[in-house]
Scaffold this motif. Structure first.
Motif, PDB file in Angstrom:
ATOM      1  N   LYS A 101       0.844  -1.189   0.000  1.00 18.43           N
ATOM      2  CA  LYS A 101       0.000   0.000   0.000  1.00 18.43           C
ATOM      3  C   LYS A 101       0.885   1.246   0.000  1.00 18.43           C
ATOM      4  N   THR A 102       0.478   2.250  -0.752  1.00 14.83           N
ATOM      5  CA  THR A 102       1.158   3.537  -0.742  1.00 14.83           C
ATOM      6  C   THR A 102       0.306   4.522   0.037  1.00 14.83           C
ATOM      7  N   VAL A 103       0.930   5.225   0.980  1.00 11.97           N
ATOM      8  CA  VAL A 103       0.178   6.069   1.914  1.00 11.97           C
ATOM      9  C   VAL A 103       0.820   7.455   1.991  1.00 11.97           C
ATOM     10  N   ARG A 104      -0.029   8.475   2.059  1.00 16.63           N
ATOM     11  CA  ARG A 104       0.418   9.846   2.320  1.00 16.63           C
ATOM     12  C   ARG A 104       0.217  10.130   3.806  1.00 16.63           C
ATOM     13  N   LEU A 105       1.280  10.593   4.459  1.00 17.62           N
ATOM     14  CA  LEU A 105       1.246  10.833   5.896  1.00 17.62           C
ATOM     15  C   LEU A 105       1.681  12.262   6.195  1.00 17.62           C
ATOM     16  N   PRO A 106       1.222  12.837   7.316  1.00 18.52           N
ATOM     17  CA  PRO A 106       1.728  14.144   7.703  1.00 18.52           C
ATOM     18  C   PRO A 106       3.232  14.097   7.957  1.00 18.52           C
ATOM     19  N   VAL A 201       3.036   2.385 -15.375  1.00 21.72           N
ATOM     20  CA  VAL A 201       4.106   1.450 -15.713  1.00 21.72           C
ATOM     21  C   VAL A 201       3.542   0.037 -15.630  1.00 21.72           C
ATOM     22  N   LEU A 202       3.508  -0.649 -16.760  1.00 25.44           N
ATOM     23  CA  LEU A 202       3.030  -2.032 -16.813  1.00 25.44           C
ATOM     24  C   LEU A 202       4.218  -2.947 -17.077  1.00 25.44           C
ATOM     25  N   LEU A 203       4.435  -3.896 -16.189  1.00 20.21           N
ATOM     26  CA  LEU A 203       5.556  -4.830 -16.306  1.00 20.21           C
ATOM     27  C   LEU A 203       5.018  -6.216 -16.593  1.00 20.21           C
ATOM     28  N   ASN A 204       5.399  -6.773 -17.720  1.00 16.58           N
ATOM     29  CA  ASN A 204       4.954  -8.107 -18.109  1.00 16.58           C
ATOM     30  C   ASN A 204       5.966  -9.124 -17.588  1.00 16.58           C
ATOM     31  N   LEU A 205       5.758  -9.577 -16.358  1.00 19.31           N
ATOM     32  CA  LEU A 205       6.660 -10.515 -15.714  1.00 19.31           C
ATOM     33  C   LEU A 205       6.132 -11.942 -15.869  1.00 19.31           C
ATOM     34  N   ASP A 206       6.957 -12.917 -15.552  1.00 15.88           N
ATOM     35  CA  ASP A 206       6.561 -14.316 -15.737  1.00 15.88           C
ATOM     36  C   ASP A 206       5.385 -14.709 -14.849  1.00 15.88           C
ATOM     37  N   GLU A 207       5.177 -13.987 -13.748  1.00 16.31           N
ATOM     38  CA  GLU A 207       4.031 -14.259 -12.867  1.00 16.31           C
ATOM     39  C   GLU A 207       2.771 -13.559 -13.369  1.00 16.31           C
ATOM     40  N   GLY A 208       2.859 -12.818 -14.449  1.00 13.30           N
ATOM     41  CA  GLY A 208       1.746 -12.014 -14.941  1.00 13.30           C
ATOM     42  C   GLY A 208       2.130 -10.546 -14.908  1.00 13.30           C
ATOM     43  N   TRP A 209       1.130  -9.689 -14.990  1.00 12.71           N
ATOM     44  CA  TRP A 209       1.369  -8.254 -15.077  1.00 12.71           C
ATOM     45  C   TRP A 209       1.409  -7.597 -13.705  1.00 12.71           C
ATOM     46  N   ASP A 210       2.367  -6.675 -13.533  1.00 11.57           N
ATOM     47  CA  ASP A 210       2.408  -5.797 -12.367  1.00 11.57           C
ATOM     48  C   ASP A 210       2.160  -4.374 -12.849  1.00 11.57           C
ATOM     49  N   LEU A 211       1.408  -3.604 -12.066  1.00 12.24           N
ATOM     50  CA  LEU A 211       1.091  -2.216 -12.393  1.00 12.24           C
ATOM     51  C   LEU A 211       1.636  -1.299 -11.315  1.00 12.24           C
ATOM     52  N   VAL A 212       2.326  -0.243 -11.745  1.00 12.64           N
ATOM     53  CA  VAL A 212       2.772   0.812 -10.833  1.00 12.64           C
ATOM     54  C   VAL A 212       2.315   2.143 -11.418  1.00 12.64           C
ATOM     55  N   VAL A 213       1.642   2.937 -10.609  1.00 10.88           N
ATOM     56  CA  VAL A 213       1.231   4.284 -11.013  1.00 10.88           C
ATOM     57  C   VAL A 213       2.182   5.275 -10.346  1.00 10.88           C
ATOM     58  N   LEU A 214       2.802   6.120 -11.163  1.00  6.20           N
ATOM     59  CA  LEU A 214       3.703   7.154 -10.658  1.00  6.20           C
ATOM     60  C   LEU A 214       3.013   8.508 -10.789  1.00  6.20           C
ATOM     61  N   ASP A 215       2.880   9.210  -9.690  1.00  6.32           N
ATOM     62  CA  ASP A 215       2.343  10.572  -9.696  1.00  6.32           C
ATOM     63  C   ASP A 215       3.451  11.537  -9.311  1.00  6.32           C
ATOM     64  N   GLY A 217       6.420  11.555 -10.224  1.00  8.78           N
ATOM     65  CA  GLY A 217       7.673  10.846  -9.991  1.00  8.78           C
ATOM     66  C   GLY A 217       7.705   9.918  -8.801  1.00  8.78           C
ATOM     67  N   ALA A 218       6.608   9.786  -8.054  1.00 11.73           N
ATOM     68  CA  ALA A 218       6.580   8.920  -6.876  1.00 11.73           C
ATOM     69  C   ALA A 218       5.497   7.859  -7.028  1.00 11.73           C
ATOM     70  N   PRO A 219       5.758   6.609  -6.617  1.00 10.39           N
ATOM     71  CA  PRO A 219       4.722   5.577  -6.697  1.00 10.39           C
ATOM     72  C   PRO A 219       3.526   5.937  -5.821  1.00 10.39           C
ATOM     73  N   SER A 220       2.345   5.947  -6.420  1.00  7.71           N
ATOM     74  CA  SER A 220       1.126   6.214  -5.656  1.00  7.71           C
ATOM     75  C   SER A 220       0.221   4.991  -5.592  1.00  7.71           C
ATOM     76  N   PHE A 221       0.539   3.947  -6.381  1.00  7.68           N
ATOM     77  CA  PHE A 221      -0.293   2.744  -6.403  1.00  7.68           C
ATOM     78  C   PHE A 221       0.536   1.606  -6.982  1.00  7.68           C
ATOM     79  N   LEU A 222       0.493   0.445  -6.333  1.00  8.33           N
ATOM     80  CA  LEU A 222       1.183  -0.752  -6.818  1.00  8.33           C
ATOM     81  C   LEU A 222       0.228  -1.926  -6.717  1.00  8.33           C
ATOM     82  N   ARG A 223       0.203  -2.741  -7.766  1.00 12.47           N
ATOM     83  CA  ARG A 223      -0.709  -3.887  -7.752  1.00 12.47           C
ATOM     84  C   ARG A 223      -0.177  -5.003  -8.645  1.00 12.47           C
TER      85      ARG A 223
END
Length: 249
Positions: A101-106, A201-215, A217-223
């Motif tokens: 999980k990606t979290v924004r904190l004070p 960013v979509l990565l086609n890895l041997d386990e299937g696809w991984d998704l990373v959203v960069l906002d 320049g920083a990751p805001s979502f990984l799945r």
């Protein structure tokens, strides 16, 4: 800083290994190897099985259970330790193995990011009785907030791996996500267009696809999306991920 780091990655039906050698201020790829994780019956065993007479009804055939030491992952880990000349490795796993999980904190929470990670990951864990051991990394910060990527490896995803590591006598110095390793390696290409606010960013890895959203320049979502049947299903999963990121908007 270590002059060499051995990374072993579980990627589909392969265990891939790479030795990273310290060169100047960074690391360069050195030796690379791969070992299959699919049980393969030796040709002579298959021939013996074909030549064996059919057992009469009522006869008891001894099958015997395969012990952990003889399972493909344990064999591959032993082979990797021998090939790289070390029993101490970094273990790289797909996002699908992790709670992440990606979290924004004070900004004032900066000194206790791990404590925040414990609360956040406990809140999304499907294993309420399990005590998680999270990791956290700050990936962006301003005067008012910090953005942190938090992850933990549940026992349900790691028990089989732990048994194989113990059987092969391989010690894991730390775990990492394969997707994050690719992000580090591809970063110059990902940031070529300076005016992009959001990058998918979509990565086609041997386990299937991984998704990373960069906002910005920083990751805001990984799945870890996993295997899909085609482009339409992949597009649908990306859209659902973006809806989740935006709170349904």
């Amino acid at each position: 800083m270590a002059k060499q780091v051995t990374v072993l990655g579980l990627e589909g039906d392969m265990l891939r290994g790479v030795r990273l050698d310290l060169v100047g201020d960074g690391f360069a790829r050195g030796i690379e190897e791969a070992w299959p994780l699919v049980e393969q019956e030796p040709p002579e065993a298959a021939a013996e099985s074909a030549d064996s007479p059919v057992e009469a009804e009522g006869d008891v055939v001894a099958t015997g259970e395969v012990v952990v030491e003889d399972k493909p992952l344990a064999r591959a880990l032993r082979a990797a330790a021998k090939a790289f000349g070390t029993n101490e490795v970094v273990l790289s796993l797909p996002l699908s193995k992790y709670l992440v999980k990606t979290v924004r904190l004070p900004a004032e929470a900066r000194e206790d990011v791990l404590g925040a990670a414990q609360l956040e990951l406990d809140g999304i864990s499907p294993f309420p009785d399990e005590v998680l051991t999270p990791g956290a990394e700050i990936v962006a910060e301003t005067d008012s907030e910090v953005v942190a990527v938090m992850a933990a490896l549940p026992d349900a995803a790691s028990n089989e791996i732990s048994e194989a590591l113990a059987a092969a006598k391989v010690h894991v110095l730390r775990t990492d996500a394969t997707a994050l390793g690719w992000l580090r390696g591809l970063w110059p290409r990902l940031c070529e267009k300076q005016d992009a606010v959001r990058r998918l960013v979509l990565l086609n890895l041997d386990e299937g696809w991984d998704l990373v959203v960069l906002d910005e320049g920083a990751p805001s979502f990984l799945r870890g999306i996993g295997a899909v049947s085609g482009a339409a299903e992949l597009g649908r999963e990306v859209m659902l991920s973006l809806l989740s990121l935006e709170g349904g908007r």
